[in-house]
Design a protein around this motif. Structure first.
Motif, short mmCIF file in Angstrom:
data_model
loop_
_atom_site.label_atom_id
_atom_site.label_comp_id
_atom_site.label_asym_id
_atom_site.label_seq_id
_atom_site.Cartn_x
_atom_site.Cartn_y
_atom_site.Cartn_z
N GLY A 182 0.81 -1.20 0.00
CA GLY A 182 0.00 0.00 0.00
C GLY A 182 0.84 1.25 0.00
N ALA A 183 0.18 2.38 0.11
CA ALA A 183 0.83 3.67 -0.03
C ALA A 183 1.07 4.37 1.29
CB ALA A 183 0.00 4.56 -0.96
N THR A 184 0.89 3.70 2.41
CA THR A 184 1.16 4.30 3.71
C THR A 184 2.08 3.38 4.50
OG1 THR A 184 -1.01 5.34 3.76
CG2 THR A 184 0.13 5.15 5.86
N THR A 185 3.12 3.95 5.07
CA THR A 185 4.08 3.21 5.87
C THR A 185 4.06 3.80 7.27
OG1 THR A 185 5.48 2.84 3.93
CG2 THR A 185 6.55 2.65 6.08
N ILE A 186 4.27 2.98 8.28
CA ILE A 186 4.41 3.49 9.64
C ILE A 186 5.89 3.65 9.93
CG2 ILE A 186 3.95 3.13 12.10
CD1 ILE A 186 1.43 3.49 10.33
N LEU B 224 21.30 7.40 12.68
CA LEU B 224 22.25 6.43 13.24
C LEU B 224 21.85 5.03 12.80
CD1 LEU B 224 22.57 7.92 16.84
CD2 LEU B 224 24.26 8.03 14.98
N ARG B 225 20.53 4.80 12.68
CA ARG B 225 19.99 3.55 12.15
C ARG B 225 18.69 3.85 11.42
NH1 ARG B 225 24.24 2.33 13.50
NH2 ARG B 225 25.00 0.47 14.55
N TRP B 226 18.52 3.21 10.28
CA TRP B 226 17.28 3.28 9.50
C TRP B 226 17.14 1.99 8.72
CZ3 TRP B 226 16.37 2.94 4.23
CH2 TRP B 226 15.07 3.21 3.82
N GLY B 227 15.92 1.50 8.62
CA GLY B 227 15.64 0.32 7.81
C GLY B 227 14.17 0.26 7.44
N MET B 228 13.87 -0.52 6.40
CA MET B 228 12.49 -0.70 5.93
C MET B 228 12.17 -2.18 5.89
SD MET B 228 12.11 1.92 2.70
CE MET B 228 10.49 1.34 2.33
N LEU B 229 10.92 -2.50 6.21
CA LEU B 229 10.49 -3.89 6.15
C LEU B 229 8.99 -3.95 5.92
CD1 LEU B 229 8.94 -4.91 9.11
CD2 LEU B 229 11.12 -3.94 9.84
N VAL B 230 8.53 -5.12 5.53
CA VAL B 230 7.10 -5.42 5.48
C VAL B 230 6.89 -6.53 6.49
CG1 VAL B 230 5.19 -6.28 4.08
CG2 VAL B 230 6.87 -4.71 3.08
N ASP B 231 5.97 -6.31 7.45
CA ASP B 231 5.79 -7.31 8.50
C ASP B 231 5.05 -8.55 8.00
OD1 ASP B 231 2.99 -6.84 8.62
OD2 ASP B 231 3.16 -5.50 10.34
N ARG C 291 13.14 -4.99 3.48
CA ARG C 291 13.32 -4.27 2.21
C ARG C 291 14.65 -3.53 2.16
NH1 ARG C 291 8.09 -3.30 -0.12
NH2 ARG C 291 7.17 -5.37 -0.18
N MET C 292 15.01 -2.88 3.26
CA MET C 292 16.30 -2.19 3.40
C MET C 292 16.82 -2.56 4.78
SD MET C 292 16.75 -0.43 0.58
CE MET C 292 17.98 0.80 0.92
N PRO C 293 17.91 -3.31 4.86
CA PRO C 293 18.44 -3.71 6.17
C PRO C 293 18.74 -2.48 7.03
CG PRO C 293 19.57 -4.87 4.40
CD PRO C 293 18.72 -3.81 3.75
N LYS D 4 2.18 -5.29 6.21
CA LYS D 4 2.20 -3.86 6.48
C LYS D 4 3.63 -3.31 6.44
CE LYS D 4 -2.17 -3.90 7.03
NZ LYS D 4 -2.97 -3.57 5.87
N PRO D 5 3.85 -2.21 5.71
CA PRO D 5 5.20 -1.64 5.61
C PRO D 5 5.55 -0.76 6.82
CG PRO D 5 3.70 -0.51 4.11
CD PRO D 5 2.90 -1.59 4.78
N TRP D 6 6.80 -0.87 7.25
CA TRP D 6 7.34 -0.12 8.39
C TRP D 6 8.72 0.44 8.03
CZ3 TRP D 6 4.97 0.11 13.27
CH2 TRP D 6 3.87 -0.74 13.45
N MET D 7 9.06 1.57 8.67
CA MET D 7 10.42 2.09 8.69
C MET D 7 10.78 2.28 10.16
SD MET D 7 10.67 4.94 5.69
CE MET D 7 9.31 5.92 6.27
N VAL D 8 12.04 2.03 10.50
CA VAL D 8 12.54 2.29 11.85
C VAL D 8 13.66 3.30 11.72
CG1 VAL D 8 13.62 1.29 13.90
CG2 VAL D 8 11.88 -0.02 12.66
#
Length: 140
Positions: free
Chosen positions: A81-85, A119-126, A109-111, A130-134
């Motif tokens: 989808g078009a919304t990420t948390i 300092l840290r960033w990554g992307m995943l789909v749970d 998606r992005m380690p 559902k897509p997430w970024m940290v």
């Protein structure tokens, strides 16, 4: 910890965020185009983007009251989808813990790694699609 909606657009992020700022009475506090991004391990910078997308928004942030809304113009593969948390945490350790927990049974998606802004960033789909970024932001 903050949970921040992140909207994905296809070339309309600048226009949409200006519209939302006006409609909600907020302010777009930051915006960066792909052409302004330095090359970074694993992240598309200006050298990796198609020329027609260099003026698309790589990151925009709208603030209204105590709320934050973030957005960018793809690149998107249409999954999730078009919304990420976006989860913003205060330490590298917390970023790595949250990322690992959310990624369990999902797709990275992005380690999670250091970037020019975090300092840290990554992307995943749970595991539920559902897509997430940290994000653990670098100090200002």
């Amino acid at each position: 910890m903050k949970l921040i909606p992140f909207l994905d657009f296809n070339g309309q992020a600048h226009e949409a965020m200006a519209f939302y700022a006006n409609a909600l009475g907020g302010t777009v506090t930051s915006e960066m185009k792909y052409r302004d991004m330095p090359p970074s391990d694993g992240m598309p910078g200006c050298n990796e983007m198609p020329p027609e997308t260099l003026d698309h928004v790589a990151h925009a942030q709208l603030e209204v009251g105590g709320a934050v809304l973030m957005a960018a113009d793809g690149p998107s593969d249409g999954k999730g989808g078009a919304t990420t948390i976006n989860v913003e945490v205060g330490s590298v350790e917390e970023a790595e813990r949250v990322f690992a927990a959310l990624a369990e049974g999902g797709e990275v998606r992005m380690p999670i790694a250091e970037t020019f802004w975090a300092l840290r960033w990554g992307m995943l789909v749970d595991r539920y699609g559902k897509p997430w970024m940290v994000n653990c932001m670098k100090p200002s």
